[in-house]
Write an enzyme that holds these catalytic residues in place. Structure first.
Site, PDB file in Angstrom:
ATOM      1  N   GLY A  37       0.856  -1.158  -0.009  1.00  0.00           N
ATOM      2  CA  GLY A  37      -0.016  -0.165  -0.060  1.00  0.00           C
ATOM      3  C   GLY A  37       0.784   1.304   0.087  1.00  0.00           C
ATOM      4  N   ASP A  78       0.243   7.075 -10.950  1.00  0.00           N
ATOM      5  CA  ASP A  78      -0.504   8.251 -11.499  1.00  0.00           C
ATOM      6  C   ASP A  78      -1.911   8.417 -10.639  1.00  0.00           C
ATOM      7  OD1 ASP A  78       1.850   8.225 -13.171  1.00  0.00           O
ATOM      8  OD2 ASP A  78       0.833   7.782 -14.833  1.00  0.00           O
TER       9      ASP A  78
HETATM   10  O1  TA6 Z   1       3.070   5.497 -15.066  1.00  0.00           O
HETATM   11  C1  TA6 Z   1       2.620   5.182 -16.456  1.00  0.00           C
HETATM   12  C2  TA6 Z   1       3.027   6.158 -17.323  1.00  0.00           C
HETATM   13  O2  TA6 Z   1       2.688   7.341 -17.132  1.00  0.00           O
HETATM   14  C3  TA6 Z   1       3.003   5.822 -18.875  1.00  0.00           C
HETATM   15  O3  TA6 Z   1       1.713   6.191 -19.328  1.00  0.00           O
HETATM   16  C4  TA6 Z   1       4.232   6.371 -19.510  1.00  0.00           C
HETATM   17  O4  TA6 Z   1       3.614   7.472 -20.232  1.00  0.00           O
HETATM   18  C5  TA6 Z   1       5.200   6.539 -18.609  1.00  0.00           C
HETATM   19  O5  TA6 Z   1       4.385   6.229 -17.598  1.00  0.00           O
HETATM   20  C6  TA6 Z   1       5.937   7.721 -18.618  1.00  0.00           C
HETATM   21  O6  TA6 Z   1       6.895   7.706 -17.705  1.00  0.00           O
HETATM   22  P1  TA6 Z   1       8.353   8.389 -17.495  1.00  0.00           P
HETATM   23  O7  TA6 Z   1       8.760   8.273 -16.523  1.00  0.00           O
HETATM   24  O8  TA6 Z   1       9.039   7.698 -18.588  1.00  0.00           O
HETATM   25  O9  TA6 Z   1       7.963   9.965 -17.755  1.00  0.00           O
END
Ligand code: TA6
Length: 311
Positions: free
Chosen positions: A224, A251
């Site tokens: 968690g 996210d």
């Molecule tokens: O967390 C997932 C994600 O946001 C994907 O959607 C992808 O775009 C990526 O991570 C981007 O992460 P980064 O660390 O390369 O900016």
């Protein structure tokens, strides 16, 4: 109105395959294409929760155009990307239906010139100072050309404007920006260990606060969220693991924390929301989305233990 910053935005492609086997040809059974990059995903979840949100960062080339168009179609999302001559990157997530594992391939992103960076900084300062901006999230990796101290500058500008700022990044950009005293950081276990040198989460969250972060919310996978804040320390645990695609779960946790902050929820409620949203994203097909039924089912069943700080 909340503001999310995605300096390295992306067009996210997810390929589902029956089973991922190296050195073989795969027949893709499902293709999903979505606007992505961490702050864009945060914005999409915030909008789905009913919040007005502005997205900024860089967008350029054909993928940048697609990104702007798709986001402009989303209710409650205002698009304010700065232009870049290079082309916005794509990312590829290969989801293995047999194991439930996902393999992520991220392009580096467009090279940003010093003039483009300076123009972005000017527009960010205006956005962050706009009346009605309640919080800002700075998320994801830096594209080539953006200075490693970029997030430190953006944190300072938000703090100078008295707007709470949440940071979700890693490595040297995180280390430098923590010293600029962001209100919240949300590292995963690996990012926290890299920042502090400690693999023991309780010790590492304390260390991250000593380095400058006001509140630290560490995402610990099946364990968690572990939060150490000026108001107290808590751990939020899910009732049971959720199977699915974990891309974007972090996210959604950021969106939960930010919406809870904007609504003035106490920390335990913010953490419960962040964790339920994060698990509901694992149950959804793509990052930046969540399964509402899973969210509503999990929210009252998240366990939050801990205590407020002594008065
Ligand atoms: O967390 C997932 C994600 O946001 C994907 O959607 C992808 O775009 C990526 O991570 C981007 O992460 P980064 O660390 O390369 O900016």
């Amino acid at each position: 109105m909340m503001l999310t910053v995605t300096l390295n935005a992306a067009l996210d492609l997810t390929y589902r395959v029956p089973a991922l086997v190296p050195h073989t040809t795969h027949r893709v059974t499902e293709v999903i294409e979505r606007p992505g990059g961490k702050g864009v995903n945060v914005a999409r979840v915030l909008a789905a929760l009913g919040h007005e949100v502005t997205v900024t960062g860089f967008a350029g080339g054909d993928t940048g155009r697609v990104l702007r168009e798709r986001l402009a179609d989303q209710p409650r999302v205002t698009v304010a990307f700065a232009p870049v001559a290079g082309t916005t990157r794509r990312t590829l997530a290969v989801a293995d239906a047999a194991t439930g594992d996902t393999t992520q391939l991220n392009e580096p992103g467009p090279a940003v010139t010093s003039a483009e960076w300076a123009a972005f900084l000017g527009s960010y300062e205006q956005l962050v100072r706009r009346p009605g901006t309640t919080a800002v999230a700075l998320c994801g990796s830096l594209p080539p050309g953006v200075p490693v101290g970029a997030y430190a500058l953006l944190v300072r500008a938000a703090r100078a404007a008295h707007v709470p700022v949440l940071l979700d990044t890693s490595g040297e950009p995180l280390r430098r920006a923590v010293a600029a005293r962001p209100d919240i950081i949300k590292p995963n276990a690996e990012e926290l260990a890299e920042l502090t040198g400690s693999h023991e989460p309780a010790r590492a969250t304390r260390d991250a606060r000593r380095r400058g972060a006001h509140a630290v919310v560490a995402s610990l996978g099946a364990d968690g969220l572990l939060a150490l804040t000026p108001d107290g320390g808590w751990q939020a645990r899910p009732p049971a693991p959720v199977r699915g695609n974990p891309t974007g779960a972090g996210d959604s946790a950021v969106a939960g924390l930010l919406s809870g902050l904007a609504e003035g929820l106490p920390w335990p409620d913010r953490l419960a929301r962040a964790l339920a949203l994060s698990a509901a994203t694992v149950a959804a097909p793509a990052a930046g989305e969540f399964d509402r039924a899973t969210y509503e089912d999990l929210l009252p069943r998240v366990t939050v233990t801990g205590r407020p700080a002594a008065a």
